[in-house]
Design a protein around this motif. Structure first.
Motif, short mmCIF file in Angstrom:
data_model
loop_
_atom_site.label_atom_id
_atom_site.label_comp_id
_atom_site.label_asym_id
_atom_site.label_seq_id
_atom_site.Cartn_x
_atom_site.Cartn_y
_atom_site.Cartn_z
N ASP A 24 1.59 7.14 7.05
CA ASP A 24 2.62 6.18 6.62
C ASP A 24 3.80 6.79 7.15
OD1 ASP A 24 0.24 6.03 5.10
OD2 ASP A 24 1.28 5.06 3.54
N HIS A 25 4.86 5.53 7.49
CA HIS A 25 6.27 5.81 8.19
C HIS A 25 5.94 5.88 9.83
CE1 HIS A 25 8.77 6.25 4.88
NE2 HIS A 25 7.71 6.96 4.30
N LEU A 26 5.68 7.02 10.35
CA LEU A 26 5.37 6.98 11.79
C LEU A 26 6.62 6.61 12.77
CD1 LEU A 26 1.82 5.30 11.83
CD2 LEU A 26 2.28 7.83 11.77
N ALA A 83 0.73 3.31 -6.19
CA ALA A 83 1.78 3.81 -7.02
C ALA A 83 1.76 5.26 -6.99
CB ALA A 83 2.01 3.19 -8.50
N LYS A 84 2.86 5.90 -6.21
CA LYS A 84 2.71 7.55 -6.44
C LYS A 84 3.40 8.21 -7.48
CE LYS A 84 3.28 6.80 -1.26
NZ LYS A 84 1.93 6.98 -0.82
N SER A 85 2.97 9.24 -7.58
CA SER A 85 3.62 10.35 -8.51
C SER A 85 4.67 10.97 -7.66
CB SER A 85 3.05 11.12 -9.30
OG SER A 85 2.42 12.10 -8.44
N THR A 138 6.41 -1.90 1.16
CA THR A 138 7.75 -1.67 0.88
C THR A 138 8.25 -0.43 0.99
OG1 THR A 138 7.26 -1.76 -1.58
CG2 THR A 138 7.68 -3.79 -0.58
N ASP A 139 7.61 0.59 0.45
CA ASP A 139 7.82 2.03 0.37
C ASP A 139 8.84 2.25 -1.04
OD1 ASP A 139 8.17 4.65 0.43
OD2 ASP A 139 9.48 4.95 2.20
N PHE A 140 8.54 0.97 -1.73
CA PHE A 140 9.77 0.71 -2.90
C PHE A 140 10.13 2.30 -3.67
CE2 PHE A 140 10.24 -0.01 -7.83
CZ PHE A 140 11.53 -0.46 -7.35
N ILE A 174 -0.63 10.27 3.94
CA ILE A 174 0.30 11.17 4.21
C ILE A 174 1.69 10.36 4.78
CG2 ILE A 174 -0.59 11.07 6.78
CD1 ILE A 174 0.44 14.18 6.87
N HIS A 175 2.78 11.01 4.35
CA HIS A 175 3.93 10.50 5.07
C HIS A 175 4.34 11.36 6.16
CE1 HIS A 175 5.00 9.27 0.77
NE2 HIS A 175 6.25 8.73 1.35
N ALA A 176 3.88 10.87 7.44
CA ALA A 176 3.93 11.37 8.65
C ALA A 176 5.01 11.20 9.80
CB ALA A 176 2.47 11.07 9.17
N SER A 222 0.68 -1.21 0.01
CA SER A 222 0.04 0.00 0.25
C SER A 222 0.75 1.22 0.11
CB SER A 222 -0.89 -0.01 1.22
OG SER A 222 -0.24 -0.12 2.50
N HIS A 223 2.20 1.24 -0.50
CA HIS A 223 2.94 2.46 -0.33
C HIS A 223 4.24 2.07 -1.29
CE1 HIS A 223 4.83 6.05 2.08
NE2 HIS A 223 5.53 5.64 1.05
N THR A 224 4.21 2.60 -2.48
CA THR A 224 5.45 2.58 -3.37
C THR A 224 5.41 3.85 -3.95
OG1 THR A 224 4.46 1.72 -5.55
CG2 THR A 224 4.66 0.29 -3.58
N HIS A 225 6.86 3.95 -4.59
CA HIS A 225 7.21 5.10 -5.77
C HIS A 225 7.88 4.51 -6.60
CE1 HIS A 225 7.18 8.11 -2.02
NE2 HIS A 225 7.21 7.10 -1.50
N PRO A 226 7.05 3.85 -7.46
CA PRO A 226 7.67 2.88 -8.43
C PRO A 226 8.29 3.81 -9.86
CG PRO A 226 5.48 2.40 -8.71
CD PRO A 226 5.38 3.78 -7.49
FE FE Z 1 7.38 7.10 0.70
#
Ligand code: FE
Ligand code: NIG
Length: 420
Positions: free
Chosen positions: A272-274, A148-150, A323-325, A249-251, A79-83
């Motif tokens: 996300d992160h925390l 997948a994030k921009s 993963t936060d790939f 959010i990247h928090a 649920s969190h990637t930057h691919p």
């Molecule tokens: Fe991230």
């Protein structure tokens, strides 16, 4: 195609309520020994005890798939990637090995902004091709859906280019990609003296353009010292709500900014992160609809302290693992590696880690009604693992042990020796 999967060693159904599992609810994995699954037209028709499933009227003429005494579980939902990026960041990697921090490197023009240069210089075709190739690696590791994030374009044209690449790869399949617009990842170099102008551009130009082309379901922001403040993030979320995008959010990643209450109020699906939360944040994360999405691969890669998974779960939070790939903080697409790190470094149980990587990942994307469990009516996204016992998933680390991956009832990857 109708399939009847038989002869698993363990079937992990993850059955239960169609929502994120909180605290102690993260322990049961719905284990059925020798469980079977009946699939038709991409959906699960029946799952559970072999006699019951095999007795189903639709089971008679189904194609038999022998799981060979292995574990079957839902495909991972990452649920969190930057691919979407052009290449690795080896200079940053080496600089960090010599003692520079992630923030030092970003200040010196490396970090996110160096990937922005790469993405801006790449054509839509080139980005789509490299993303398509990466999508195959996720599938090989048992991941059937990713967010997948921009966020490496940072202007209208290049953010849209990234999101169009995501759309193209999603449409081509088999990996399902859910797009998130992350225009607020950093202020681009050309606007570093006009951050207010950049935030206005995100809100007034980028968000409406993304919404008009229906290119993203979610908005995200890197709420962090040196990136975007809580107040700025809130403005972006308000503009996103008008455009019909829900927040993530990247928090509290590198420092604590106090963004949790704002995220909960804004209706964020996940924080996300925390890593840097404190006890005051726990009650807010524990109740309500927000998922705490932990990405410990980034802590491993940056050699930074891990987020407090145990404290979160013990307080009743719903934890997801992803993963936060990305090329800066986690060049790893393999969820089983993340499971291993979660257990050994954050002391999650194997059961909690598996719930976090399936149904809770689905909930972090609003997909809890269709993804993340093996129950009648759900999408037939399954992975067969080269193991007799599910605890082997986080145990054997460093080499994914996937026998085959099924997406929407279609076998989309199998080890050579199975040729299914
Ligand atoms: Fe991230
Ligand atoms: O989740 N924190 C912000 N974004 C990414 C890193 C992106 C990058 O370094 O390229 C993260 O860690």
């Amino acid at each position: 195609m109708r399939h009847l999967i038989v002869n698993s060693s363990q079937l992990l159904m993850m059955n239960g309520p169609d929502r994120a599992r909180h605290g102690k609810e993260m322990q049961p994995v719905g284990l059925v020994r020798e469980g079977a699954v009946l699939i038709d037209e991409g959906k699960i028709i029946a799952a559970g005890l072999p006699d019951l499933v095999q007795g189903h009227e639709l089971a008679q003429d189904a194609r038999l798939l022998d799981a060979g005494g292995r574990v079957i579980l839902p495909g991972f939902v990452d649920s969190h990637t930057h691919p979407v990026f052009a290449g690795p960041r080896l200079k940053d990697f080496e600089a960090r090995l010599k003692g520079k921090t992630y923030a030092d490197i970003a200040d010196e023009g490396g970090g996110i902004l160096s990937t922005v240069n790469g993405v801006r210089g790449a054509s839509l075709n080139a980005l789509t091709e490299s993303l398509r190739e990466r999508a195959g690696r996720f599938i090989e590791c048992g991941t059937t859906t990713i967010e997948a994030k921009s966020g490496y374009g940072l202007d209208v044209e290049n953010e849209l280019k990234m999101l169009r690449a995501i759309k193209a790869v999603n449409e081509a399949g088999p990996l399902e990609l859910i797009a998130t617009f992350l225009g607020a990842h950093a202020v681009p170099g050309e606007m570093k003296h006009d951050r207010e102008g950049y935030i206005r551009r995100v809100c007034e130009e980028m968000l409406p353009a993304v919404a008009k082309e229906k290119l993203a379901s979610f908005v995200d922001a890197f709420c962090e010292k040196g990136f975007f403040s809580v107040e700025e993030t809130k403005r972006i979320f308000e503009a996103a709500a008008k455009a019909g995008l829900k927040p993530k959010i990247h928090a509290e990643q590198l420092s604590r900014s106090g963004s949790v209450p704002m995220s909960v109020t804004a209706g964020a699906l996940s924080a996300d992160h925390l890593e840097c939360i404190d006890d005051a944040d726990l009650p807010q994360l524990a109740k309500g609809g927000i998922v705490s999405c932990l990405v410990p691969g980034s802590n491993y890669f940056l050699a930074k302290p891990y987020p407090p998974a145990r404290r979160l779960i013990d307080a009743g939070a719903a934890v997801a693992l992803a993963t936060d790939f990305n090329p800066g903080t986690c060049p790893c697409w393999d969820m089983s590696m993340i499971l291993s790190i979660a257990c050994t470094q954050m002391k999650m149980t194997p059961e909690e880690a598996l719930v976090a990587a399936t149904i809770n990942g689905a909930a972090a994307l609003g997909l809890e009604k269709t993804h993340g469990t093996i129950e009648p009516g759900k999408t037939a996204d399954l992975v067969c693992y080269e193991a007799e016992d599910y605890r082997e998933l986080p145990y054997w680390f460093g080499a994914p042990q996937v026998a085959w991956t099924m997406k929407r009832g279609v076998m989309v990857h199998s080890r050579r020796e199975y040729r299914l």
